[in-house]
Design a protein around this motif. Structure first.
Motif, mmCIF file in Angstrom:
data_model
loop_
_atom_site.group_PDB
_atom_site.id
_atom_site.type_symbol
_atom_site.label_atom_id
_atom_site.label_comp_id
_atom_site.label_asym_id
_atom_site.label_seq_id
_atom_site.Cartn_x
_atom_site.Cartn_y
_atom_site.Cartn_z
ATOM 1 N N ARG A 201 5.776 4.666 1.162
ATOM 2 C CA ARG A 201 6.418 5.937 1.527
ATOM 3 C C ARG A 201 7.197 5.845 2.834
ATOM 4 O O ARG A 201 7.726 6.839 3.315
ATOM 5 N N THR B 70 -2.753 11.342 4.166
ATOM 6 C CA THR B 70 -2.738 10.225 3.223
ATOM 7 C C THR B 70 -3.559 10.556 1.989
ATOM 8 O O THR B 70 -3.137 10.288 0.853
ATOM 9 N N ALA B 71 -4.722 11.166 2.172
ATOM 10 C CA ALA B 71 -5.571 11.553 1.027
ATOM 11 C C ALA B 71 -4.838 12.546 0.125
ATOM 12 O O ALA B 71 -4.866 12.425 -1.093
ATOM 13 N N ARG C 30 -2.091 10.748 -1.867
ATOM 14 C CA ARG C 30 -2.607 9.890 -2.936
ATOM 15 C C ARG C 30 -3.057 10.701 -4.146
ATOM 16 O O ARG C 30 -3.105 10.169 -5.255
ATOM 17 N N LYS C 31 -3.387 11.979 -3.945
ATOM 18 C CA LYS C 31 -3.809 12.831 -5.066
ATOM 19 C C LYS C 31 -2.627 13.283 -5.905
ATOM 20 O O LYS C 31 -2.805 13.683 -7.043
ATOM 21 N N ASP D 36 1.352 10.634 6.324
ATOM 22 C CA ASP D 36 1.055 9.755 5.187
ATOM 23 C C ASP D 36 1.977 8.552 5.083
ATOM 24 O O ASP D 36 2.066 7.928 4.041
ATOM 25 N N PRO E 201 0.823 -1.206 0.000
ATOM 26 C CA PRO E 201 0.000 0.000 0.000
ATOM 27 C C PRO E 201 0.863 1.266 0.000
ATOM 28 O O PRO E 201 1.998 1.267 0.489
ATOM 29 N N SER E 202 0.313 2.353 -0.542
ATOM 30 C CA SER E 202 1.091 3.583 -0.717
ATOM 31 C C SER E 202 1.656 4.134 0.589
ATOM 32 O O SER E 202 2.765 4.655 0.605
ATOM 33 N N THR E 203 0.914 4.019 1.690
ATOM 34 C CA THR E 203 1.440 4.533 2.955
ATOM 35 C C THR E 203 2.671 3.751 3.392
ATOM 36 O O THR E 203 3.584 4.310 3.973
#
Length: 144
Positions: free
Chosen positions: A21, A138-139, A142-143, A64, A16-18
């Motif tokens: 990173r 986090t939002a 992700r953008k 994030d 997952p992206s979190t």
């Protein structure tokens, strides 16, 4: 580049992206636990929950991404139950916030994620405020 760093870099696109990173240890912890859980439970939600549970014992969510915790161990009452009790009696999680950390540590994390005057909040309010700030960070990430 060390072997462990190379291994983590190869795994970043598969987590997952979190987690991607985060530091190399977080990436390896999540991915290796996920692989083992998939062998046991098959692919799906249970395997991912298991991987996050493992990650929450060594890392906490800050903004994030995930950072190493000061002390290893469960991050909240749900994580402290362990399996299979956690499935029989689910409790709310702290979404990666180390709810078992000291109030001073939580105040520091809160300042880092943009919460003003965290010392004025009670412990539970502080954990919830950090959860919300982490979700916003986090939002935004992700953008990008």
């Amino acid at each position: 580049m060390t072997d462990k760093h190379r291994q983590a870099e190869e795994m970043r696109n598969e987590v997952p992206s979190t987690v991607a990173r985060s530091d190399d240890k977080a990436v390896r912890t999540y991915k290796k636990t996920l692989e083992a859980a998939e062998e046991t439970y098959g692919e799906g939600e249970r395997a991912h929950r298991t991987a996050y549970a493992s990650l929450k014992h060594t890392h906490e969510k800050v903004g994030d991404h995930w950072e190493p915790k000061e002390h290893r161990g469960p991050s909240d009452p749900q994580a402290a139950q362990g399996a299979p009790a956690s499935q029989r009696r689910p409790r709310p999680t702290a979404q990666g916030v180390d709810a078992n950390a000291s109030k001073g540590h939580l105040d520091q994390v809160a300042r880092r994620v943009g919460i003003d005057n965290p010392q004025d909040l009670g412990r539970d309010e502080l954990v919830r405020a950090i959860e919300k700030a982490n979700a916003r960070a986090t939002a935004r990430a992700r953008k990008r």
